[in-house]
Design an enzyme around this catalytic site. Structure first.
Site, PDB file in Angstrom:
ATOM      1  N   ASP A   1       9.798   5.766 -10.125  1.00 21.67           N
ATOM      2  CA  ASP A   1       9.296   6.342 -11.382  1.00 21.67           C
ATOM      3  C   ASP A   1       9.921   7.700 -11.689  1.00 21.67           C
ATOM      4  O   ASP A   1      10.038   8.089 -12.855  1.00 21.67           O
ATOM      5  CB  ASP A   1       7.768   6.474 -11.324  1.00 21.67           C
ATOM      6  CG  ASP A   1       7.060   5.159 -11.582  1.00 21.67           C
ATOM      7  OD1 ASP A   1       7.753   4.165 -11.890  1.00 21.67           O
ATOM      8  OD2 ASP A   1       5.825   5.107 -11.468  1.00 21.67           O
TER       9      ASP A   1
ATOM     10  N   SER B   1       0.812  -1.211   0.000  1.00 20.32           N
ATOM     11  CA  SER B   1       0.000   0.000   0.000  1.00 20.32           C
ATOM     12  C   SER B   1       0.849   1.268   0.000  1.00 20.32           C
ATOM     13  O   SER B   1       1.519   1.576  -0.975  1.00 20.32           O
ATOM     14  CB  SER B   1      -0.948  -0.056   1.204  1.00 20.32           C
ATOM     15  OG  SER B   1      -1.872   0.989   1.195  1.00 20.32           O
TER      16      SER B   1
ATOM     17  N   LYS C   1      -0.688  -4.290  -3.174  1.00 19.37           N
ATOM     18  CA  LYS C   1      -1.989  -3.779  -2.724  1.00 19.37           C
ATOM     19  C   LYS C   1      -2.143  -2.358  -3.244  1.00 19.37           C
ATOM     20  O   LYS C   1      -1.579  -1.415  -2.697  1.00 19.37           O
ATOM     21  CB  LYS C   1      -2.111  -3.791  -1.204  1.00 19.37           C
ATOM     22  CG  LYS C   1      -3.461  -3.266  -0.704  1.00 19.37           C
ATOM     23  CD  LYS C   1      -3.497  -3.167   0.813  1.00 19.37           C
ATOM     24  CE  LYS C   1      -4.856  -2.666   1.291  1.00 19.37           C
ATOM     25  NZ  LYS C   1      -5.158  -1.292   0.841  1.00 19.37           N
TER      26      LYS C   1
END
Length: 571
Positions: free
Chosen positions: A310, A299, A324
């Site tokens: 990224d 999460s 998740k």
């Protein structure tokens, strides 16, 4: 000519109006049909429950039956949409805030009693003298024999400032001990440790994303940066199950420029479609950074690791994360209960979804299982590196999980190391500080003597399991009778020998033993400091961060990392 054009416009207007009316009528019809189905099925459920309550052969518990039906309904949707009854709201609040009122100790059930696993350093239980291994006999005069962990926990919790009297049995002591503890508000620090691994490398360990955890991470980072030599950092998110998304955004913002996208959410209802960006000026956007993750990182942990990956701001090291990527919102229900309902999906800056491809494709621990290449899609980081979705965050550098011997797992699972540490702490006033303490030959010999003297310590190796299957196959195929002596010799060699295996696997057993002993004298911090010395993932992070050229080449995509390799999904 104008007349014809007017008629045409009017015709178009009538056509569009009719289409709208038909569409509205169709939507209304669908809505009416859906509402009818809801009312019909609720009526069926009510009448069914009424008949069960009236005529079932045994007495039924209405609360349990309804809770079971609710849980079954929600389980058919996704693993994270859950019903929270009033009795569990305190536990839910603790998960999100990390705060409760009590004594500050972990407890677990052992036989007929609940035992203290660990008193938190600096909290009432530890300050009053409660120790790991203490068996709780009574609380405020009431017998705790046969009570569940939840029952004992409820009795230990209470309003801050009130007293609780606990009668405990301590191994090595001849009579029970009475300990009076004054409860207070317990706020568990989500950063159990931060410090310098060497003169240039700092580390911050974050256990969960509870309320205001970003402040603790920021404080740790600023303290580390006071060391003028610190030039690289490790952020350890291993085993961190996540928590509050807003805290994840704030932590990512410590390393990303203001305005950088951190995560976006998309749901069926448009109100859940949002993009979250770094809201303030960062602390450091250039210091070489490694983020550690594993199968237990979920999460919010995946949001931070994924956003930094990224944006090519950090190298991610470890194993593929849990996967998740679903957003839950808590909705209040009647009678002080709540519904935690999945309302959207997380997407990190490259456009990847964190969520695993499906809910069923999981390992035994719930993390992402094998993902076929056909189900994975390519995305690009800010710098053009190729990354893949499919569930969780695939690390740039994969470090295989430690695999432990059967005897080590048995020693932990049967609490043998824990029990030995309890006895050791009773008769030993002190040990050397973390970072210096090592298991001596005398301590290990004493441990071997303790384990071999236990009548109920049993374990079975994987080799034995495989041998049993081989033997069964050989018996079916007729090879066993002609090779009886060979099978007998092999069976004897594979039979566990506690003393022999404690010698063979001494190195890994010593680590578990040292950490448990340090936890008794120096609490959680002591165990962490010791473990960092032999941690494979930490060692790999230090190796890469200490080589600026390699670090930069990996971030620039000059050196192919596992995040840009579909094989990175196969953990």
């Amino acid at each position: 000519m104008n007349k014809k054009r007017g008629l045409t416009k009017r015709g178009w207007f009538i056509t569009i109006l009719l289409s709208v009316i038909i569409s509205v009528g169709f939507i209304a019809a669908n809505t009416d049909r859906r509402n009818f189905e809801i009312v019909k099925n609720l009526d069926i459920f009510y009448t069914l429950f009424r008949e069960l309550n009236s005529f079932y052969v045994d007495e039924i518990n209405p609360d349990d039956l309804i809770k079971t039906s609710i849980d079954g309904m929600l389980e058919s949707l996704d693993p994270y949409t859950t019903f929270i009854p009033e009795s569990e709201m305190d536990d839910f609040r603790f998960m999100t805030t990390g705060e409760y009122a009590g004594i500050g100790a972990l407890i677990t059930r052992r036989g007929n009693f609940v035992v203290v696993s660990e008193p938190y350093e600096g909290f009432p239980a530890q300050e009053a003298g409660l120790r790991a291994g203490d068996r709780i006999l009574k609380i405020d005069g009431d017998d705790m024999k046969g009570k569940q962990t939840s029952d004992v926990s409820d009795r230990l919790k209470g309003p801050a400032g009130t007293e609780v009297i606990v009668l405990v049995e301590r191994p090595g002591k001849s009579s029970p001990i009475t300990i009076t503890i004054t409860r207070r508000s317990i706020q568990i620090n989500p950063v159990p440790y931060y410090g310098m691994l060497d003169d240039k490398t700092g580390i911050i360990i974050l256990n969960n994303f509870t309320q205001n955890c970003s402040q603790e991470v920021e404080k740790a980072l600023k303290e580390l940066k006071k060391n003028e030599n610190m030039s690289r950092l490790i952020l350890d998110l291993r085993g961190n199950p996540g928590g509050l998304m807003d805290e994840a955004v704030k932590i990512a913002n410590l390393f990303l420029p203001r305005g950088s996208e951190v995560v976006s959410t998309k749901g069926r209802v448009s109100q859940w479609d949002k993009t979250y960006r770094a809201p303030r000026q960062p602390i450091d956007t250039v210091m070489p950074l490694a983020v550690l993750i594993n199968r237990g990182s979920a999460s919010a942990s995946e949001i931070v690791a994924g956003a930094l990956q990224d944006h090519d701001r950090a190298l991610v090291i470890g194993q593929r994360s849990f996967g998740k990527g679903l957003v839950q919102t808590t909705r209040s229900l009647a009678y002080n209960s709540s519904l935690k309902v999945t309302t959207a999906r997380y997407y990190i800056p490259s456009g990847r979804s964190i969520q695993a491809v499906d809910y069923a494709n999981r390992n035994e621990d719930g993390s992402v299982g094998f993902i076929p290449d056909s189900l994975m899609r390519e995305f690009s980081t800010s710098g053009g590196r190729t990354v893949f979705d499919g569930g969780g965050i695939s690390p740039d550098v994969i470090v295989e999980r430690d695999r432990f011997s059967s005897i080590s797992m048995a020693l932990i699972g049967q609490q043998t190391v824990f029990d030995y540490a309890t006895l050791f702490a009773v008769k030993t006033p002190s040990i050397e500080k973390p970072g210096v303490f090592q298991i001596s030959d005398d301590i290990y010999a004493d441990f071997i003597s303790y384990v071999t003297g236990l009548e109920d310590f049993r374990y079975e190796s994987q080799s034995q399991n495989q041998f049993r299957k081989l033997k069964e196959t050989a018996e079916r195929e007729g090879y066993f009778d002609v090779n009886k002596e060979l099978f007998s010799a092999m069976e004897e060699n594979l039979r566990p020998d506690v003393a022999r295996d404690l010698g063979t696997f001494r190195e890994e057993v010593e680590e578990f033993l040292a950490m448990e002993l340090l936890r008794r004298f120096y609490y959680q911090r002591g165990a962490i400091i010791h473990n960092l010395k032999t941690d494979n993932e930490v060692a790999k992070a230090r190796e890469i961060l200490s080589n600026p050229a390699k670090y930069n080449d990996m971030l620039n995509g000059t050196i192919l990392t596992h995040a840009g390799d579909k094989r990175g999904a196969r953990n």
